[in-house]
Structures are given as C-alpha cells and as structure tokens.
Design an enzyme around this catalytic site. Structure first.
Site, PDB file in Angstrom:
ATOM      1  N   LYS A 194     -37.523  41.876  42.350  1.00 49.26           N
ATOM      2  CA  LYS A 194     -38.810  41.998  43.025  1.00 49.26           C
ATOM      3  C   LYS A 194     -39.891  41.775  41.982  1.00 49.26           C
ATOM      4  O   LYS A 194     -39.995  42.524  41.013  1.00 49.26           O
ATOM      5  CB  LYS A 194     -38.947  43.379  43.661  1.00 49.26           C
ATOM      6  CG  LYS A 194     -40.294  43.578  44.347  1.00 49.26           C
ATOM      7  CD  LYS A 194     -40.371  44.892  45.086  1.00 49.26           C
ATOM      8  CE  LYS A 194     -41.715  45.046  45.763  1.00 49.26           C
ATOM      9  NZ  LYS A 194     -41.814  46.307  46.496  1.00 49.26           N
ATOM     10  N   LYS A 247     -37.570  38.666  45.991  1.00 52.07           N
ATOM     11  CA  LYS A 247     -38.846  38.865  46.664  1.00 52.07           C
ATOM     12  C   LYS A 247     -39.987  38.572  45.705  1.00 52.07           C
ATOM     13  O   LYS A 247     -39.957  39.104  44.590  1.00 52.07           O
ATOM     14  CB  LYS A 247     -38.920  40.312  47.137  1.00 52.07           C
ATOM     15  CG  LYS A 247     -40.226  40.686  47.780  1.00 52.07           C
ATOM     16  CD  LYS A 247     -40.206  42.141  48.157  1.00 52.07           C
ATOM     17  CE  LYS A 247     -41.551  42.519  48.716  1.00 52.07           C
ATOM     18  NZ  LYS A 247     -41.635  43.900  49.076  1.00 52.07           N
ATOM     19  N   SER A 273     -45.709  38.992  52.966  1.00 52.01           N
ATOM     20  CA  SER A 273     -46.942  38.945  53.761  1.00 52.01           C
ATOM     21  C   SER A 273     -47.891  37.826  53.345  1.00 52.01           C
ATOM     22  O   SER A 273     -48.478  37.152  54.191  1.00 52.01           O
ATOM     23  CB  SER A 273     -47.639  40.307  53.667  1.00 52.01           C
ATOM     24  OG  SER A 273     -47.899  40.643  52.314  1.00 52.01           O
TER      25      SER A 273
HETATM   26  C1  PBG Z   1     -43.449  48.563  48.373  1.00 49.77           C
HETATM   27  C2  PBG Z   1     -43.240  47.325  49.156  1.00 49.77           C
HETATM   28  C3  PBG Z   1     -44.105  46.223  49.128  1.00 49.77           C
HETATM   29  C4  PBG Z   1     -43.603  45.283  50.025  1.00 49.77           C
HETATM   30  C5  PBG Z   1     -42.448  45.821  50.608  1.00 49.77           C
HETATM   31  N1  PBG Z   1     -42.219  47.101  50.042  1.00 49.77           N
HETATM   32  C6  PBG Z   1     -45.364  45.995  48.397  1.00 49.77           C
HETATM   33  C7  PBG Z   1     -45.505  46.362  46.995  1.00 49.77           C
HETATM   34  O1  PBG Z   1     -44.561  46.360  46.210  1.00 49.77           O
HETATM   35  O2  PBG Z   1     -46.640  46.666  46.642  1.00 49.77           O
HETATM   36  C8  PBG Z   1     -44.256  43.955  50.271  1.00 49.77           C
HETATM   37  C9  PBG Z   1     -43.879  43.207  51.479  1.00 49.77           C
HETATM   38  C10 PBG Z   1     -44.800  42.101  51.823  1.00 49.77           C
HETATM   39  O3  PBG Z   1     -45.752  41.746  51.106  1.00 49.77           O
HETATM   40  O4  PBG Z   1     -44.573  41.525  52.896  1.00 49.77           O
HETATM   41  N2  PBG Z   1     -42.452  49.472  48.293  1.00 49.77           N
END
Ligand code: PBG
Length: 324
Positions: A194, A247, A273
């Site tokens: 991630k 991700k 997103s």
């Molecule tokens: C945080 C989390 C995030 C997303 C999923 N779980 C955002 C972050 O790490 O700040 C992002 C998903 C997306 O942008 O669609 N636990």
C-alpha cells in the site's frame, strides 16, 4: 508476408476466440461507505455516483448489486468525530453501527462475501492507521488493537478481514488472534503493498479520515519502490495472508505483475478513489468516452495480473455487463 497478425482480428467471433483476458463481475469487490442512522444517503462530491449510506439504504444497494450478480463487498464506516479517540475504542464496541450492519447484511444475504477494513483511522482522533504516542505511530502498541478489531469483525460474520494499516507484523498478529478466538475460517486479505499515494484524497473526504498531523509515509510505501513490495509480500505469505493486495492499482500495474509472478497467492488490486474520480471527471466533461474507458481501465488491472479488483466501478460494470 507469412505473418499477418491482423488475420486474428478480422471478425468479432475470432476476436472473442483469441481474447487473452476476461473480466468477470465475480472478480470484483464493491466498496461501500456506511454511516449510523436511518434513511441517510450523503453523496460524496469528489466521487460522483458514490454515497455514504445508513444501514437500511446500504442493504438496498447490496440487494441491487446481488441482482446484478455482484456479491462481494468491502464496508468502510464513517464515524462521527465525537466517537473517535486515541485508542479507536469505538471499533471494539460490539453494538457499534459497523458491526451491527455486518450482522444485518449476513442475515439478509447469507451468500454474499463481506470484507472489512482493519485499521485505526476511521475511529482515531489522530486520523492515523496506528496508535499515536508522543507524535509517532507506535507499531507494537497498534498490533493488539488491530487483533481485537479483527476478532470483533469475525464475530459479526465478516468473511475476509482487510488490514489496511501497514504496521509490521500485523498479519501474523491478526492470524494468531483470530485462531485463538476460534475464527480459523476467517480469511485475511493483506494490503501488502500500500503506497503513500495522493490518490486516496476522495476516500478521506468520504470518511472524513485525513490525518490530523503529518502524513502516512512512515508506514505506507514509497511510490518509487518495487523490490520492497516483494519483501512485504514474502512477509505476508509467511505470516499467513490468504490474499495479497496492491494499492493503488493504475500507477502500480508493474507491482501487480511482479507480485503475481512471484507468489502463488491470489493477487488483488485496489482501484482507489482518486482513480475513480479522475475518470468520472473526464467523462462528465465529455473529454473521454466513459462507458468504453471504464471497462478498459479495469481490464488493464486484470491483464497486469490481478485476480480480484476492489473498485467503485463494480456496480456500473455489472450493469454494463447485464445490458450487453
Ligand atoms: C485507510 C484506508 C484508505 C483507503 C482504504 N483504507 C486511505 C488511507 O490510507 O488514507 C483508501 C481507499 C481509496 O482511496 O479508495 N485505512
């Protein structure tokens, strides 16, 4: 000319026959945002077509998806600020609206696959995925919190827990916690690679979960690194993950391919997103043919090696499939 590749493209039947990659609705997981209350649907400005729903309307969404053949969901809670604290204690209240809704979904639709988010940020007054101590994210103090969160979710009926926090050792900790509590059948989809990405912006709007200080670079990965994703993958495998995840998806197609080639675990990709927002915006402006660009984008992720795609396009893709 002996070789004329165009011969294999000369009709649609032949093109269908030689197609290498097929994207199915059953490959997709649809993320849904949940709020407490009744009759609530709050559209998210930066994600046209996506809203936060209260349980009753979320159940209706799931019903519509199931009718389209879309049966896997990941649920994210948008928690009121007054319920957030340093320990994310609201996540551990077995009557909280998130766990309550998971139980309702499982009761109404026992056949669906439900995935959770295991991380502190939706419940944390600091807006970080881990426990904050003296202005720093404390890895080892976070682990027991994640373990307890996962047990509560498993108790509520979650099929797959999804640790998205990027703490070291969390997959093993969660696996041991689940097993000790008797949840040996609860799966773990680890957010393996991630990245600290700008593409999460609209999601943080949706959950109101942006970090209150600093950024997430001490736990999320540097977008410049690919070999490090292999290191994370090896650890997740050894610690007991059932699936690996990359991700975001689009800027990291090479990472998806690398994990696929180096692991026997199913690989998933989170089409996040910001990736959704970009395509929606270009489509709304008429700068791109949205109905054609959207399946092409999803196909690219599958072709790169993802077996499973978490995507906000899932419901629309299922609708397109039904229509065609
Ligand atoms: C945080 C989390 C995030 C997303 C999923 N779980 C955002 C972050 O790490 O700040 C992002 C998903 C997306 O942008 O669609 N636990």
């Amino acid at each position: 000319m002996n070789e004329r590749p165009r011969r294999n493209r000369k009709s649609s039947v032949i093109r269908d026959m030689v197609r290498e990659t097929e994207l199915n609705v059953s490959d997709l997981i649809y993320p849904l945002f949940l709020v407490d209350g009744k009759g609530i649907e709050v559209p998210i400005a930066s994600m046209p077509g996506i809203a936060r729903y209260s349980e009753d309307l979320l159940l209706r969404q799931i019903e519509e998806c199931v009718q389209l053949g879309l049966k896997s969901f990941v649920i994210f809670p948008a928690v009121e600020d007054s319920l957030k604290d340093q320990e994310a204690s609201y996540a551990m209240r077995s009557d909280n609206f998130y766990l309550r809704t998971i139980r309702s979904i499982k009761q109404r639709f026992p056949e669906v696959c439900l995935m959770s988010d295991v991380a502190m940020d939706p419940y944390s007054s600091d807006g970080h995925d881990g426990y904050v101590r003296n202005g720093k994210i404390d890895n080892d103090l976070t682990l027991p919190i994640l373990g307890r969160m996962a047990i509560h979710q498993a108790e509520a009926g979650i099929d797959i827990v999804g640790p998205s926090d990027m703490m070291d050792g969390r997959v093993q900790h969660i696996r041991e916690a689940l097993d000790a509590a008797g949840f040996t059948d609860t799966s773990i989809m680890s957010y393996t690679a991630k990245y600290a990405s700008a593409y999460y912006g609209p999601f943080r709007d949706a959950l109101d979960s942006a970090p209150k200080f600093g950024d997430k670079k001490t736990y999320q990965m540097d977008p410049a690194n690919k070999r490090e994703a292999l290191r994370e993958a090896a650890l997740d495998e050894a610690e007991g993950a059932d699936y690996l995840m990359v991700k975001p998806a689009l800027c990291y197609l090479d990472v998806i391919q690398t994990l696929k080639e180096n692991s026997t675990l199913p690989v998933s990709a989170y089409n996040v997103s910001g990736e959704y927002a970009m395509l929606k915006a270009a489509g709304e402006k008429g700068w791109i043919n949205y109905d054609k660009a959207m399946p092409e984008m999803l196909l690219s992720i599958k072709r790169a090696g993802a077996d499973i795609i978490l995507t906000y396009f899932a419901k629309e893709y299922a609708q397109l499939k039904v229509e065609s």
